[in-house]
Structure formats: C-alpha cells, structure tokens
Motif scaffolding. Structure first.
Motif, mmCIF file in Angstrom:
data_model
loop_
_atom_site.group_PDB
_atom_site.id
_atom_site.type_symbol
_atom_site.label_atom_id
_atom_site.label_comp_id
_atom_site.label_asym_id
_atom_site.label_seq_id
_atom_site.Cartn_x
_atom_site.Cartn_y
_atom_site.Cartn_z
ATOM 1 N N LEU A 184 16.960 3.525 26.149
ATOM 2 C CA LEU A 184 18.240 3.179 25.530
ATOM 3 C C LEU A 184 18.026 2.362 24.259
ATOM 4 N N LEU A 185 17.223 1.302 24.335
ATOM 5 C CA LEU A 185 16.966 0.478 23.153
ATOM 6 C C LEU A 185 16.260 1.276 22.060
ATOM 7 N N GLY A 186 15.326 2.141 22.481
ATOM 8 C CA GLY A 186 14.621 2.962 21.500
ATOM 9 C C GLY A 186 15.542 3.922 20.784
ATOM 10 N N ALA A 187 16.393 4.617 21.546
ATOM 11 C CA ALA A 187 17.315 5.567 20.932
ATOM 12 C C ALA A 187 18.370 4.865 20.083
ATOM 13 N N LEU A 188 18.712 3.622 20.439
ATOM 14 C CA LEU A 188 19.655 2.847 19.623
ATOM 15 C C LEU A 188 19.001 2.299 18.361
ATOM 16 N N THR A 189 17.716 2.589 18.179
ATOM 17 C CA THR A 189 16.991 2.171 16.979
ATOM 18 C C THR A 189 16.536 3.361 16.149
ATOM 19 N N GLU A 190 16.335 4.504 16.771
ATOM 20 C CA GLU A 190 15.768 5.679 16.095
ATOM 21 C C GLU A 190 16.655 6.901 16.305
ATOM 22 N N ILE A 191 17.352 7.299 15.239
ATOM 23 C CA ILE A 191 18.266 8.436 15.359
ATOM 24 C C ILE A 191 17.530 9.753 15.554
ATOM 25 N N GLN A 192 16.263 9.833 15.126
ATOM 26 C CA GLN A 192 15.511 11.073 15.298
ATOM 27 C C GLN A 192 15.205 11.365 16.764
ATOM 28 N N ALA A 193 15.600 10.469 17.643
ATOM 29 C CA ALA A 193 15.487 10.752 19.078
ATOM 30 C C ALA A 193 16.254 12.007 19.458
ATOM 31 N N VAL A 194 17.239 12.400 18.653
ATOM 32 C CA VAL A 194 18.019 13.609 18.963
ATOM 33 C C VAL A 194 17.136 14.856 18.976
ATOM 34 N N PHE A 195 15.993 14.813 18.265
ATOM 35 C CA PHE A 195 15.092 15.961 18.265
ATOM 36 C C PHE A 195 14.430 16.167 19.626
ATOM 37 N N LEU A 196 14.514 15.165 20.485
ATOM 38 C CA LEU A 196 13.918 15.279 21.819
ATOM 39 C C LEU A 196 14.845 15.964 22.810
ATOM 40 N N ALA A 197 16.056 16.287 22.387
ATOM 41 C CA ALA A 197 17.044 16.870 23.299
ATOM 42 C C ALA A 197 16.535 18.108 24.044
#
Length: 454
Positions: A184-197
């Motif tokens: 949660l904290l990581g995704a709230l810091t890095e928007i490119q987390a969406v590529f992991l979908a």
C-alpha cells in the motif's frame, strides 16, 4: 541389527539449517548490510547534499506546511513515503536535514532488500542466488547515480520491490498483512505500480495472496484517481525515434551490467552496440534455461522480468522525451560522454535477476545428470557467476549527480546571519542540486541548531 552410518552434513546444509533456526537474525543482518552498502556507495559530499525534490519539494514543504502536505500530489501522483520521511526529518536540527534524508533513504533501501529476499523465497530457493537478488536493491550498477540515498527517486526501488510482492505467496496471514501494508505505501508512492496489474491475474485462489494484493490495488486506485484529478504537465518535446529508444535500452539497462559507469562511454565509442548485445545474449541464454527447466512460477517470473524491463524503459522515455535520448544520432565522440538516465535502473535490475534465477535452478539440477549431461547446469552457473561478479565489481563509491554538492551544512551559518540581520526576513533560500532552492523558515535557523556549521 545394523546401524546406519552417520553421514557428515555438507557446509551448505549447515548454513541452511542455521538460517532456518534463526531467520530473523539473517533478515536483520541483510537489511543492515544493504543499508550500509547503500550509504558507502555514495561519496561523502553526496551524503550532505539534497537531491532535486528532496529539499525543494519534500523537506521544504514539510517545514512550511506541516502534516497537511502528506496527501499533496506532485507531478501528477502521490509521494507518500518521501512525504512521511520529510515530516520526521524537519523535527531534527536543521543542520542534520540533508544527512538525515540520505540516511533514511539508505535505511529504507535496506528494508526493501529484506522484503525482496522474503518474497523471492519460493522462486529463488538457492540461498546465495536469493541474497544476490535481494542485494540488487542497492547493488544495481547505475543505482547510485540518481536513485540511491535520496527520496526523490526512491519510487524506483519501491517499484522493484512491488514487482516481487506481486509475485509472492506468503506462508502466514501475519506475513500477508505486513506485505499488504508495504504494498500500500509503495503503490501510494509509485504510480508505475499500475504496470504490475497483469500479475494480479495469477494465483487467484490463494486467500493470503489477495490479502497482499488488497494493499497494492488500493494504492493503485488512489494513484489513478490523483493523476486524473491533478494530471502532470504535458511534455511538449519532440518524440524520441524507436531506434534511439532501442539503443538507449542497450546503453542504460544492458551495458551497465558489465561495464562500469566511468568506462561505459569509452566502450560505446569503441564498439558501438556490440558489447551490449553480447551481454543481452548471455541474459537471454539464461532465460532460455529457465523456460526449459524452471517451474511454472519461475517461468512467469522471468517472462515478467524481461517484458517489464523493456516496457518500463520504453514508456519512461516515450512519455518524457528529450534531446539527450536521441542515442542513434550520436557520433563516437558524443558516445564517449553519453548521457545515462535513471530510467535504465529498474529495467537493468529486472534483467540481472534472470541469471540468478537460472543459477538457482541449475544448482538444484547439477546432480540429476552424470557425465557430459551436467554441462548445461554448470554452464549456466558459470554465466550467472560471471554476471554477478561484474556487478559486484562495481560495488565501490560511484559518481552521482550530487557528488559536487552544494553541501547543506556549509550554507547554514550565512543563512542564519541573514535572518538575524533583518527582522522582516521570515524565510531564506539555500542552494541544492540542479540549480534548485530549498526554502527554510528562519525559526529553524534561530534556535541554535546551526552552531556546528559555523
């Protein structure tokens, strides 16, 4: 009655047994070691120098605005962890701000290495290979240049960690909850987390996996809402041509795995893309071994790593075009002083994990076949060992974009004097990297905390 002979256990078995008995000690030692390595890979001046948004955006905003800035978007997305760290940093004496920011970023990098180590347990079972994979968090060749030891680009290390979290299968509910909080904290810091979908489409029946993914998905959704509500400014530079993007990938993601930053331009000027293509061929060769002999999860890991490596670099450059990414048009003289970008850091880490995964598989298979049938496993172990050695050889302090300062503490005495001379002055601007300024309220400079800087 016959008594079975006592067979002495090998050194590898003794190490594995010791790790099994005291896993927490191993995790603590790994985290501390990686944090220290992160600190030591930065030159002394960089420790006391703010990089980019660290001073101007995060620490300055925390000093001026207080806790309310935690939810403030910047450049189209949230930066939760840097904002949290900056809020704590400004509670310290002002002379410590830059050093504390660097130290906190190095400590977080060590913690993220531990998360990677835990998440890679099933996919990289051989302990030395797994330690190396976790160590890539701070060992990646180009990571000191712009990413290591600062908050501004900490999101790159978080994306690397989120990649492993998305593929992990926690053994206990407690571990799942902890990983969910990190996600949660990581995704709230890095928007490119969406590529992991796309990785969320595997292991859909495991309850603990979905506990982890709940945090990741919540962070992704929040980032998407923010970026649509407060989009970043549009880049109006001309697009980078595909050939330059491909050449740039070789230069920034592939070649650093074998060539030190200080020599990379000379190698390019002398050989062009040849060395980069050779390194890429070795990585792809170990990937083939994984696809032939690995488990379903290991094949998925390597396929995702190779795809993600290319995707992240291409998207980063394509959405942030600039003239210095036009690598295909550079002459040998220009290649000698080629521009290296942080956009190659995570793609390079994703490539570097592939030989390590292959080595883990080869180590387990090396006794399955006798005689000449062993050569594929030993060849992969040799190739992976060479890749690891070339990366570890670059372990020492590296040039960074803040190696030349301006250091923070030497500026404080004159800033405090400026506040004392004029009662009307409420804020002063101190210098940091790339010509930016850090706004500091005079109240932080008038409380005696600058004595050590005078």
């Amino acid at each position: 009655m016959t008594v079975a002979p006592i067979v002495p256990r090998s050194r590898s078995h003794r190490v594995r047994d010791a790790v099994g008995r005291r896993p927490v000690l191993l995790l603590v030692a790994l985290g501390l070691a990686c944090a220290v390595v992160a600190w030591l890979r930065l030159p002394a001046t960089a420790h006391d120098t703010f990089w980019a948004e660290d001073g101007r955006t995060f620490v300055s905003s925390a000093a001026l605005g207080g806790p309310s800035v935690l939810l403030q978007p910047y450049a189209g997305y949230l930066h939760t962890i840097p904002r949290l760290v900056a809020t704590v940093v400004v509670l310290l004496p002002v002379s410590w701000w830059a050093l504390a920011t660097t130290a906190a970023a190095c400590a977080i990098a060590g913690g993220l290495a531990v998360v990677v180590f835990v998440c890679a347990r099933e996919l990289v079972p051989w302990l030395p290979a797994r330690i190396f994979v976790a160590g890539l968090t701070v060992l990646a060749p180009l990571v000191p240049r712009e990413v290591l030891g600062n908050l501004a680009n900490l999101h790159s290390l978080l994306l690397w960690t989120l990649f492993w979290i998305a593929l992990s299968r926690p053994r206990t509910t407690r571990a799942a909850v902890v990983l969910s909080a990190v996600a949660l904290l990581g995704a709230l810091t890095e928007i490119q987390a969406v590529f992991l979908a796309p990785l969320l489409l595997v292991r859909t029946r495991d309850r603990r996996v979905w506990i982890v993914r709940a945090g990741l998905i919540a962070g992704m959704v929040a980032q998407l809402v923010v970026t649509f509500a407060w989009p970043r400014a549009e880049n109006t530079n001309p697009a980078v041509d595909p050939l330059s993007i491909a050449y740039g990938y070789l230069i920034n993601a592939v070649l650093p795995l074998a060539v030190p930053q200080s020599q990379l331009g000379h190698v390019l000027a002398a050989t062009g893309p040849a060395v980069g293509l050779l390194v890429l061929a070795v990585v792809l060769g170990t990937a083939v071994y994984v696809f032939l002999h690995g488990t379903r999860g290991q094949r998925l890991l390597v396929a995702a790593a190779l795809t993600g490596s290319v995707l992240l670099y291409v998207v980063s450059v394509a959405t942030n075009p600039n003239a210095f990414y036009d690598y295909a048009g550079l002459t040998p003289t220009q290649l000698d002083s080629v521009w290296l970008t942080r956009y190659g850091v995570v793609p390079s880490m994703l490539l570097a994990l592939v030989p390590a995964v292959a080595a883990s598989i080869a180590y387990g298979r090396r006794r399955l076949r006798r005689g000449s049938g062993q050569w594929p496993a030993w060849s992969v172990l040799a190739a992976a060992g060479l890749c690891a050695a070339l990366i570890i050889a670059q372990l020492g302090p590296q040039w960074t974009r803040r190696s030349d300062g301006p250091a923070w503490q030497p500026q404080l005495a004159s800033a405090a004097e400026q506040c004392r001379r004029d009662d009307e002055v409420k804020f002063v601007n101190l210098r940091e990297t790339i010509g930016w300024k850090v706004t500091v309220p005079c109240r932080y400079l008038d409380d005696g905390t600058t004595e050590d800087s005078r």
